[in-house]
Scaffold this motif. Structure first.
Motif, PDB file in Angstrom:
ATOM      1  N   LYS A   5      -0.113  10.534 -11.728  1.00 46.06           N
ATOM      2  CA  LYS A   5       0.233   9.316 -10.758  1.00 46.06           C
ATOM      3  C   LYS A   5       1.709   9.502 -10.315  1.00 46.06           C
ATOM      4  CE  LYS A   5      -0.148   4.479 -10.133  1.00 46.06           C
ATOM      5  NZ  LYS A   5      -0.559   3.092 -10.533  1.00 46.06           N
ATOM      6  N   LYS A   6       2.859   9.731 -11.285  1.00 43.60           N
ATOM      7  CA  LYS A   6       4.065   9.770 -10.807  1.00 43.60           C
ATOM      8  C   LYS A   6       4.446  10.970 -10.094  1.00 43.60           C
ATOM      9  CE  LYS A   6       6.125   7.012 -14.763  1.00 43.60           C
ATOM     10  NZ  LYS A   6       6.691   6.879 -16.071  1.00 43.60           N
ATOM     11  N   LYS A  20       0.864  11.237  -6.942  1.00 38.59           N
ATOM     12  CA  LYS A  20       0.398   9.928  -6.184  1.00 38.59           C
ATOM     13  C   LYS A  20      -1.034  10.281  -5.555  1.00 38.59           C
ATOM     14  CE  LYS A  20       5.039   8.468  -5.134  1.00 38.59           C
ATOM     15  NZ  LYS A  20       5.784   8.934  -6.356  1.00 38.59           N
ATOM     16  N   ARG A  43      -4.781   9.735  -4.295  1.00 31.70           N
ATOM     17  CA  ARG A  43      -5.227   8.253  -3.513  1.00 31.70           C
ATOM     18  C   ARG A  43      -6.422   7.870  -4.660  1.00 31.70           C
ATOM     19  NH1 ARG A  43     -10.350   8.416  -0.996  1.00 31.70           N
ATOM     20  NH2 ARG A  43     -11.664  10.271  -1.382  1.00 31.70           N
ATOM     21  N   ASP A  95      -1.528   0.644  -1.760  1.00 27.03           N
ATOM     22  CA  ASP A  95      -0.714   1.736  -2.504  1.00 27.03           C
ATOM     23  C   ASP A  95       0.291   2.486  -1.696  1.00 27.03           C
ATOM     24  OD1 ASP A  95      -1.647   1.177  -4.947  1.00 27.03           O
ATOM     25  OD2 ASP A  95      -3.178   2.744  -4.940  1.00 27.03           O
ATOM     26  N   TYR A  96       0.070   2.917  -0.453  1.00 25.05           N
ATOM     27  CA  TYR A  96       0.666   3.745   0.541  1.00 25.05           C
ATOM     28  C   TYR A  96       2.110   2.862   0.621  1.00 25.05           C
ATOM     29  CZ  TYR A  96       2.378   5.253   4.874  1.00 25.05           C
ATOM     30  OH  TYR A  96       3.303   5.979   5.919  1.00 25.05           O
ATOM     31  N   LYS A 147       4.494   2.877  -2.174  1.00 25.75           N
ATOM     32  CA  LYS A 147       4.727   4.244  -2.380  1.00 25.75           C
ATOM     33  C   LYS A 147       4.234   5.054  -3.561  1.00 25.75           C
ATOM     34  CE  LYS A 147       8.951   3.994   0.124  1.00 25.75           C
ATOM     35  NZ  LYS A 147      10.536   4.106   0.174  1.00 25.75           N
ATOM     36  N   ASN A 148       2.815   4.310  -3.851  1.00 24.05           N
ATOM     37  CA  ASN A 148       2.089   5.104  -4.957  1.00 24.05           C
ATOM     38  C   ASN A 148       0.905   5.896  -4.099  1.00 24.05           C
ATOM     39  OD1 ASN A 148       3.206   3.998  -7.025  1.00 24.05           O
ATOM     40  ND2 ASN A 148       1.885   2.111  -7.163  1.00 24.05           N
ATOM     41  N   CYS A 149       1.023   6.394  -2.941  1.00 24.26           N
ATOM     42  CA  CYS A 149       0.109   7.133  -2.399  1.00 24.26           C
ATOM     43  C   CYS A 149       0.589   7.766  -1.130  1.00 24.26           C
ATOM     44  CB  CYS A 149      -1.092   6.391  -1.807  1.00 24.26           C
ATOM     45  SG  CYS A 149      -2.398   7.507  -1.032  1.00 24.26           S
TER      46      CYS A 149
END
Length: 613
Positions: free
Chosen positions: A152-153, A156, A158, A179-180, A183-185
């Motif tokens: 995930k780090k 990223k 979806r 999430d986008y 800034k996790n996607c």
């Protein structure tokens, strides 16, 4: 079954055995109903099957199996390797009663990468290969979450379940989720990340899940260098962050040298009726699979018999393709494409020790769980451990322990505590005033108490203990032995618990002459034995203190004939001390206890005063 029927049965079986070929193959045993109850393999069918019918077979469970056999069939193959594979397939198909079988536990989670246009990565317990590729399963949940976290780090991926298509992205049908915005996607659904870039990340994630983290680390480093050479510093900085994250992850997760790649490690830990086989899969120095499987023993199989079939079943269950297997000792596993390694030192030895440690811990955990459900099981286990450690003829159901207590020989007492099924039986505890010993002689006191204890048990026909433990070393054991064996002619095992210079119990002694029994002082059994020692010490000390206290409370009033406890209490309540009672007048004493008793008191103290003159 009558003797005649059994005789006919054995004659029929021996006829089959006598005609067996001396070739490799698999053999099957059938019961009276025609059900397969056992499947075996052999390098030489005739020698192996005939060994079951020798008179000197000493395994009880094997004798039970033989008594159930009514028919034998066999299949001849070309090689021992083929015999092993055939045996494994037949065991899977028929699940015979007397074969060890892999015990399925709970379903462990796996990590899935879906086959979608923009694949997702998530954990699941449901395996359906038409939806994606599955990695695992993971017995250690922490390892699985650590992998998901680093992916995930780094990439990223979806997390939304929206079925994203290329056409839908072009038409702007999708809205970015939270999430986008945090800034996790990468925002692939709105065209912020290309399909090629997204798949490149997913492919690198696949390599990490396969255990090839060092290869991914190398690729990232090369990409970072290339971008820096092209003066694309901002992009190089982003790759550098990923590289450092992955490098840190590798340093934490790598167990041994990354040169050890695609290796299976197996070890077996023996239990009473179950064998625990631990499996580790190592890729690039990382353990990415670790399980302990249970195999129910049916015929008291030894470890060397269990391990080969366990390896076959576990590798098939987990779809292992490793070409090297690390094992604790040489075994018969005639698979040509495999390399068997029995390490003596180095990283592979470290992995084998880690596997053995996991197997032992799993056995211990399972034992503890069983003992919580059935406390009696723990008692039986500990009794068996003592029996095995001391090589006793039977389990020590009743254990008795003795201790003395005195101060310079005064108020000498002794105590005996009784443990039944490894638990204190307080109704059977006994206290003893030492009668025949003058002065501080612990050995003589112990002799007196042991003699009194077991002479009485014999006279009353009470059950004798299965083990006597003395609170002391060789000297105490010897005096107890002199009474038990030489005087009373009894056959009771005698053990001793000895202390070190710091007065800490550190040795268990047994035998004649006494020898130190090897046992870890931090083991559960040793702690129980020291608990028995502490309990007898506590009981003896408490009895000794009570006896001293009674003497300490003795006063001159106790020596006056006609003055009982109630009168004594009334006097002390009124006058507080014996001195004031002695100095009181007849009228003052009469007001408290009456004229008659007052005269007794005054007469006693007057006579005491004359004697002192």
């Amino acid at each position: 079954m009558t003797k005649e029927e059994d005789k006919k049965r054995l004659e029929h079986l021996k006829g089959i055995v006598s005609n067996l070929p001396s070739k490799p193959g698999s053999y099957q045993y059938y019961d009276k109903e025609g059900t397969i109850i056992y499947v075996g393999k052999a390098k030489n069918l005739k020698n192996r099957v005939s060994s079951y019918f020798h008179k000197e077979v000493d395994r009880f469970k094997t004798k039970v199996l033989v008594s159930k056999i009514w028919n034998i069939t066999y299949t001849v193959v070309n090689t021992e390797e083929d015999a092993l594979l055939l045996e494994n397939n037949l065991i899977k198909k028929y699940q015979p009663k007397y074969n060890i079988l892999l015990k399925d536990g709970k379903t462990y989670p796996s990590i899935c990468i879906t086959k979608e246009f923009y694949p997702r990565i998530f954990k699941t317990r449901v395996i359906n290969k038409k939806f994606g590729t599955f990695y695992g399963p993971y017995s250690h949940i922490g390892t699985m979450y650590a992998l998901l976290d680093i992916i995930k780090k780094l990439y990223k991926p979806r997390t939304c379940r929206t079925p994203i298509t290329e056409e839908g992205i072009r038409q702007g049908k999708y809205r970015p989720c939270l999430d986008y915005h945090i800034k996790n996607c990468g925002g692939a659904c709105i065209g912020k990340q290309t399909h090629e870039e997204y798949l490149k990340n997913i492919n690198q994630a696949r390599e990490i899940l396969k255990g090839n983290t060092r290869e991914v680390e190398k690729l990232l480093f090369e990409e970072m260098q290339t971008l820096a050479t092209e003066l694309r510093f901002e992009e190089a900085e982003e790759i550098k962050k990923k590289y450092l994250l992955l490098k840190e992850f590798c340093s934490k997760s790598e167990v041994v040298s990354h040169t050890i790649n695609n290796v299976d490690v197996f070890s077996v830990t023996d239990g009473e009726n179950t064998a625990f086989v631990n499996y580790l899969h190592v890729t690039n120095g990382n353990i990415n699979q670790a399980f302990t499987f249970e195999f129910k023993k049916k015929l008291d199989e030894e470890d060397k018999e269990i391990l080969p079939i366990a390896i076959m079943q576990i590798r098939e269950k987990l779809n292992s393709t490793s070409r090297e297997i690390v094992v604790p000792y040489d075994i018969e596993l005639p698979l040509k494409e495999l390399t068997l390694t029995v390490p003596q030192r180095g990283d592979k030895k470290t992995l084998l020790e880690l596997s053995e440690m996991n197997g032992k811990q799993y056995r211990f955990d399972r034992l503890k769980q069983a003992e919580k459900l059935n406390p009696e099981q723990k008692s039986v286990r500990l009794m068996k451990e003592i029996q095995q450690a001391l090589k006793l003829p039977k389990m020590p159901y009743q254990i008795e322990c003795f201790d003395n207590s005195n101060i310079s020989g005064t108020d000498a007492v002794a105590a005996c505590v009784v443990f039944k099924k490894m638990k204190p039986s307080k109704k059977d505890y006994r206290k003893y005033n030492i009668k025949t010993v003058v002065g501080p002689d612990d050995y003589a006191s112990m002799k007196e108490v042991v003699r009194r204890r077991y002479t009485r048990l014999q006279e009353e026909q009470q059950p004798l203990p299965d083990l006597i433990i003395t609170d002391g070393g060789k000297g105490q054991m010897e005096v107890v032995r002199e009474v038990i064996e030489d005087e009373l002619k009894l056959d009771i095992p005698i053990a001793g618990l000895a202390k070190d210079d710091r007065h800490r119990t550190n040795e268990l002694l047994y035998g004649f002459p006494p020898m130190v029994i090897g046992m870890k002082t931090d083991s559960e059994l040793f702690r129980l034995l020291t608990h028995i020692q502490d309990e007898v010490h506590r009981f003896a000390i408490t009895f000794h203190r009570d006896k001293r206290s009674k003497h300490a409370l003795h006063s001159e009033l106790d020596d006056i004939k006609g003055i009982g406890p109630k009168t004594k209490d009334a006097l002390l309540k009124t006058f507080k001390t014996v001195k004031r009672i002695r100095e009181s007048s007849m009228e003052e004493l009469s007001g408290t206890v009456g004229r008659q008793k007052a005269e007794l008191i005054k007469t006693y103290f007057e006579e005491q005063a004359k004697e002192r003159i």
